[in-house]
Design an enzyme around this catalytic site. Structure first.
Site, mmCIF file in Angstrom:
data_model
loop_
_atom_site.group_PDB
_atom_site.id
_atom_site.type_symbol
_atom_site.label_atom_id
_atom_site.label_comp_id
_atom_site.label_asym_id
_atom_site.label_seq_id
_atom_site.Cartn_x
_atom_site.Cartn_y
_atom_site.Cartn_z
ATOM 1 N N ALA B 6 177.531 -54.833 47.021
ATOM 2 C CA ALA B 6 176.679 -53.708 47.013
ATOM 3 C C ALA B 6 176.832 -52.655 48.224
ATOM 4 C CB ALA B 6 175.196 -53.905 46.962
ATOM 5 N N MET B 7 177.336 -51.468 47.912
ATOM 6 C CA MET B 7 177.739 -50.648 49.086
ATOM 7 C C MET B 7 176.654 -49.441 48.941
ATOM 8 S SD MET B 7 182.032 -51.144 48.532
ATOM 9 C CE MET B 7 182.240 -50.348 50.086
ATOM 10 N N SER B 8 176.034 -49.366 50.041
ATOM 11 C CA SER B 8 175.136 -48.263 50.044
ATOM 12 C C SER B 8 175.732 -46.909 50.755
ATOM 13 C CB SER B 8 173.878 -48.582 50.976
ATOM 14 O OG SER B 8 174.316 -48.707 52.461
ATOM 15 N N SER B 13 177.037 -52.464 54.760
ATOM 16 C CA SER B 13 177.810 -53.053 53.561
ATOM 17 C C SER B 13 179.074 -52.556 53.434
ATOM 18 C CB SER B 13 176.840 -52.306 52.731
ATOM 19 O OG SER B 13 176.942 -50.799 52.457
ATOM 20 N N CYS B 101 162.462 -54.527 46.741
ATOM 21 C CA CYS B 101 163.724 -54.117 45.921
ATOM 22 C C CYS B 101 164.866 -55.179 46.173
ATOM 23 C CB CYS B 101 164.214 -52.998 47.061
ATOM 24 S SG CYS B 101 165.852 -52.382 46.359
ATOM 25 N N CYS B 193 163.181 -45.545 51.941
ATOM 26 C CA CYS B 193 164.342 -44.853 51.772
ATOM 27 C C CYS B 193 163.751 -44.126 50.386
ATOM 28 C CB CYS B 193 165.418 -45.642 50.690
ATOM 29 S SG CYS B 193 164.785 -46.460 49.213
#
Ligand SMILES: Cc1ncc(COP(=O)(O)O)c(C=O)c1O
Lengths: 410, 365
Positions: B6-8, B13, B101, B193
């Site tokens: 999972a790459m934000s 990440s 989340c 966020c």
């Protein structure tokens, strides 16, 4: 095309490139001609010998390209690609026609157009007083002449009409000569985006009767960032780019001679080998679609039927297979196929990588689920039977897996 | 293993994905588009998943030579995290949306889909150690994120990878710089966020509207002020109460009663509570034998305190603090730790606080 290269997930290195509608591999003769031209100095606007040589190369290319697509050399305007040609045609024709008569504010357009046309039209509506009349499309995505006639009315308040020759997602071909005749009847210029059509179906600019036609290099074995707007000599078109007055004063900018040379070589080659290639690709494509449907019986073919005909030519692009797999997400299918060395597309434009249901499928009356579950395989000059086999080898388990995965929906 | 990173678009990440590649895994990157209306560019260190963030993530994935996709989970995020956040505040509770989340999006929606697609694990850039399936604090105490992972179950942890838990944040940035990642110096994201301007009260008032009510002093029972909505308050809060109590002593929010819209405040001596009740717990491993002694942390950045955990009615817990605690708000998660200075404190599980307990027992407020 079978090439070797790094693939992430699969142990084998074989990649089947089935995304020719996105872009095609460059033809070897194009690469050679461009490399040669890139080694030469010269601005085609300069008067000295180097300039003259560059101009000669550009003008020769213009003539050859014009001949291949049934246009006159003076009707060929070189641009930076299909997107620019579409923008120039839509905005330039709109501005010039409204300038000549302020009542002409209506743009008649199909909702299944490429975003280069759609977004130009919508921009004009938002910022420049244009009014949009959406053309009805058949469930295949085709625009019929009587629908255009109805939308145009007496044509007096219409700036232009734009209907693509062949759809980039589902491959449906419209009868452009018949549509052009309808537009001509009421004196409205017709633009057609023929990016996907040239080299796939017979395209003759003069005989078609359209006023403006968009082409691009990278869908027919040529370079990216090089396109053409074919523009009738009597069509008024306000420029987007002002400057040195190149290209009939409609598109200023130093000519990219190497790209132009490559674009012409590609167009001549693609048009010259069209019939033979179209027959071969249609055969492969039919085997692909039939094989997929045999393994995934509820898969649905989108667009026109395989054997469809229009204006004496194919009614569906010969290399296009666009299918929906109910219950599976298009982007899950794409990812699973990519991991198995099969490169295809969901076909729809994505906004920043987020898959949206295709506006083309929605325009044909498909529901959002069918639109979301679709995949486009597009075959082209490097495609082989091995590529079709590769898809048929994995499609059943891939669809099953994607169906089980379901994207974060309940 | 086939792992999904999972790459934000942030540095953590990115490095986590790189380490997974280094470890020999077959890695695919995904960026989660969580916002309903994504901004084109990010603004400072706030907000998340702008288009620019997804491009940052994609840039790293391309350097690593791994496939990269964007998954649109905006609808689910809105339902499970944002709407839940608003509803919790409306009910007088103080939720932790990052924990929610992780629970509902990253380790349910994303993990389920990943497993369905044939992946074996999900790797994230959380600062926490995963020792087998034992979840522990990061070696970087200041960056430790084990609190917001405390809600994960053994099954979820079995399919998770947190490669950053054994290193400091500085080391993470160093690795990113060594690899030439453009995100090496990208600021950490702060705040919530989906509230990019940081104004939680403003966000809630846009969603819930004005709901005025009284502010009452616990000692006198008298009204000392008015407010625009109980959602603007959190138990333990001291600033921004907008009251005139008459004396100079600071007041703290002691309780929130959404039905009568009453906010109760009191002096410091009343703000501490000896124990809290919770709802049903979740455990990161086998459920511990009750009662047990442990440490408990009740806020993402709070300090852990010693406690004793007993069973309570209805499947909940009674958590007795060794020292009175201030600012324990219903809705917050009490995350239990087993101290371990060598391998990192181990996360045992968590339970959501439902009510504070009076000194002489009996539930108050
Ligand atoms: C139908 C159609 N029109 C326009 C374009 C845009 O052309 P280009 O990529 O050259 O800008 C494309 C291809 O992306 C297309 O398929």
């Amino acid at each position: 095309m079978t090439v070797t290269g790094p693939t992430s997930a699969s142990e084998e290195n074989r990649v089947s490139y089935l995304d020719h509608a996105a872009t095609t591999p460059v033809l070897p003769e194009v690469l050679a001609a461009m490399t040669e031209q890139l080694g030469r100095v010269g601005n085609a606007s300069s008067l000295h010998a180097s300039g003259r040589a560059a101009r000669r190369a550009a003008e020769q290319s213009r003539e050859r390209l014009a001949e291949a697509v049934g246009a006159r050399p003076s009707e060929v305007l070189f641009t930076g690609g299909g997107t620019e040609s579409d923008n120039l045609a839509v905005k330039g024709l709109f501005w010039a026609r409204r300038q000549a008569d302020s009542r002409r504010r209506r743009i008649v357009v199909s909702p299944a157009e490429h975003h280069a046309v759609l977004d130009s039209v919508e921009w004009l509506a938002k910022h420049d007083g244009a009014e949009i009349t959406w053309l009805p499309v058949e469930s295949t995505g085709r625009v019929l002449p009587h629908a255009l006639a109805e939308a145009l009315g007496d044509g007096e308040d219409v700036a232009l009409a734009s209907v693509m020759w062949a759809n980039n997602e589902i491959g449906t071909v419209s009868d452009i000569p018949a549509l052009a005749a309808v537009a001509r009847e009421v004196g409205v210029p017709l633009h057609t985006d023929a990016v996907q059509a040239v080299g796939q179906v017979p395209v003759d600019f003069e005989a078609s009767g359209v006023d403006a036609l968009t082409m691009t290099g990278h869908k027919l074995g040529g370079p990216m960032g090089a396109g053409v707007l074919l523009l009738r000599r009597d069509a008024e078109c306000t420029p987007l780019l002002h400057g040195g007055g190149q290209e009939r004063d409609v598109r200023s900018g130093t000519l990219d001679v190497a790209a132009i040379v490559g674009l012409a070589v590609a167009t001549v080659a693609a048009v010259g080998s069209r019939e033979e290639r179209a027959a071969r690709l249609a055969g492969l494509r039919d085997r692909l679609v039939e094989g997929v449907v045999e393994q995934v019986p509820d898969a649905q073919l989108n667009g026109a039927p395989l054997g469809d005909r229009v204006d004496g030519g194919p009614g569906r692009l010969p290399g296009n297979a666009h299918l929906s797999f109910p219950g599976a997400e298009g982007d899950a299918l794409l990812m699973l196929l990519d991991a198995r060395g099969i490169e295809c597309s969901t076909g729809s434009a994505c906004s920043a990588g987020v898959a949206r249901p295709s506006h083309v499928l929605l325009a044909t009356g498909a529901d959002a689920d069918r639109a979301r579950s679709s995949l486009r395989f597009s075959l082209g000059h490097t495609s082989t039977g091995a590529d079709v086999d590769a898809v048929l080898d994995v499609i059943a388990p891939v669809v099953e897996r994607a169906r089980r995965a379901g994207l974060g929906r309940r | 293993m086939r792992v999904l990173a999972a790459m934000s678009g942030g540095v953590d990440s990115a490095v986590a994905a790189a380490l997974a590649v280094d470890a020999g895994h077959d890695v695919t990157g995904v960026h989660l588009a969580l916002s309903q209306n994504r901004q084109t560019l990010r603004s400072g260190s706030r907000g998340c998943c702008s288009v620019e963030d997804s491009h940052d993530a994609r840039r790293v994935a391309d350097e690593l030579g791994i496939p990269f996709y964007v998954w649109d989970l905006a609808d689910r995020f809105t339902e499970d995290v944002v709407d839940d956040f608003v509803a919790e505040y409306a009910a007088g509770r103080t939720p932790n949306p990052c924990l929610r989340c992780n629970e509902k999006i990253k380790f349910t929606a994303v993990l389920d889909r990943a497993l369905g697609l044939g992946f074996d694990a999900v790797v994230t850039g959380h600062h926490a150690r995963l020792d087998g399936t034992e979840l522990r604090r990061s070696v970087d105490a200041a960056k430790d994120q084990s609190y917001v992972l405390g809600v994960l179950t053994p099954e979820q942890l079995a399919a998770a990878m947190f490669p950053l838990g054994g290193m400091t944040k500085d080391r993470v940035r160093e690795i990113a710089a060594e690899r030439g990642f453009g995100v090496a110096a990208k600021p950490d994201s702060h705040d919530i966020c989906f509230i990019p301007d940081g104004d939680t009260r403003g966000f809630l008032s846009r969603r819930l509207g004005s709901q005025p009510g009284p502010v009452v002093d616990a000692a006198t029972g008298r009204q000392v002020g008015e407010h625009d909505g109980t959602y603007g308050f959190t138990v333990g809060q001291r600033r921004g109460l907008g009251i005139a109590a008459g004396d100079q002593r600071p007041r703290y929010v002691l309780g929130i009663e959404p039905v009568t819209r009453t906010v109760t405040v009191g002096t410091a001596d009343l703000a501490g509570v000896p124990a809290v009740r919770t709802g049903a717990p979740t455990w990161t491993g086998r459920a511990p034998q009750l009662p047990f002694a442990a440490q408990v942390q009740v806020r993402a950045h709070g300090a852990p305190v010693a406690c004793r955990v007993r069973p309570d009615d209805g499947g909940g817990l009674l958590v007795e603090f060794a020292d009175q605690q201030r600012g324990v708000a219903p809705g917050q998660s009490a995350v239990f730790y087993e101290p371990d200075p060598d391998r990192g404190d181990r996360v045992l599980g968590q339970a959501a606080v439902t009510a504070a307990v009076e000194r002489e027992a009996g539930v108050r407020r």
